[in-house]
Design an enzyme around this catalytic site. Sequence first.
Site, PDB file in Angstrom:
ATOM      1  N   ARG A 236      12.073 -20.771 -73.278  1.00 63.94           N
ATOM      2  CA  ARG A 236      12.852 -20.542 -72.069  1.00 63.94           C
ATOM      3  C   ARG A 236      13.903 -21.644 -71.942  1.00 63.94           C
ATOM      4  NH1 ARG A 236      11.661 -15.880 -71.881  1.00 63.94           N
ATOM      5  NH2 ARG A 236      10.345 -14.857 -70.353  1.00 63.94           N
ATOM      6  N   HIS A 284      19.637 -14.202 -75.562  1.00 60.47           N
ATOM      7  CA  HIS A 284      18.250 -13.817 -75.258  1.00 60.47           C
ATOM      8  C   HIS A 284      17.884 -12.506 -75.976  1.00 60.47           C
ATOM      9  CE1 HIS A 284      14.854 -14.322 -72.089  1.00 60.47           C
ATOM     10  NE2 HIS A 284      14.397 -13.631 -73.116  1.00 60.47           N
TER      11      HIS A 284
END
Length: 321
Positions: A236, A284
């Site tokens: 993350r 992502h």
Amino acid sequence: MSRQSPPHQPLERATVYFHSDLDDPVQWQATLAAALPQVRFVAGPACDAPEQVDIALVWTQPPQGLGAFPNLRAVLSLGAGVDQLQLERLDPRIPVARLVDPTLTARMVEYCKAAVFHFHRDLHLHQRRQQERRWTFIPPLSAGDRRILVLGQGELGAAVATGLAAEGFAVSGWSRSTRQLPGVRGLCGAQALPAAVAESDIVINLLPLTSDTRGLLDARFFSWCRPGACLVNVGRGAHLNEADLLAALDQGRIAAAFLDVFAQEPLPPQHPFWARPQLYVTPHVASLSDPVQSAATVVANIRRSMQGQPLLHAIDRGRGY
Ligand code: NDP
Ligand code: OXD
């Protein structure tokens, strides 16, 4: 705090509430309808009968929060991670499951292997030499001499670590509890980390974002790295202190990094990462869940929840992953 398991309810009475800015509700509705034609599907964020909602299938909470559903039995994350759900805003007695599926895992292994082979064959260094029009021979290392550290040895980290070990790399895996995987040196606990980082050429982050792991990739972490080490951050964005990474690149402590996750997504156009030649920015996409591949787990969990059974891939609400 314990809450009695919700009583068994017939599947025909189930209402699934769906909310995501990233996933296609039409595709999910069609996939679920094929497997569970009797289940009602409500695409959010608005919901006109919140008391009817049994199961939330969501990437993030809708603006009104999941607390707006008084009879919620389960939350099913549309991602492998759950930090984006802001679990602190959710009744701790409601079970939460995350997505685990072979395609998601296979895609993550592909991305990490692509990044590792890029660094292993010094393509990041050759790319810089090309820009400078310099013909420079860099003797290639054999895979067995390339040391790789994978942070996180869960569904994804374990698959990445064993996949790289099978390619012949010298792989160590770090987790909270001891994990022994074929061909991987298992390490655990905070005390093992500095030495493991110091001996690694490539560090891959596949930790979940929790209060313990937030900001782990910071100046202190980079000070342990051997000069010229490479980073792959697919966990993350909030694991990484972005300013500290830029400083570590300036110092040559970190030679290059693949970054797939960011503190702010989408990465704003003015962000300094875009223009750094040592950084490979991807939006992502290291791994993606898609309804067709992931439906089996979701369908099983809808059934289980309505039957009052424990969810597959339930997270530990106390640990946060
Ligand atoms: P898992 O929950 O299966 O595994 C988590 C691993 O991290 C476990 O090995 C766990 O240790 C370890 N861990 C957790 N906290 C600590 C800690 N404080 N110190 C050391 N180790 C710790 O998660 P997944 O492998 O399925 O996914 C990992 C993350 O990958 C997700 O949370 C998500 O953030 C990210 N992700 C990114 C995607 C992308 O496209 N970029 C796609 C999908 C996921 P233990 O085994 O001891 O419990
Ligand atoms: C994630 C996912 O958790 O895409 O990032 O599954």
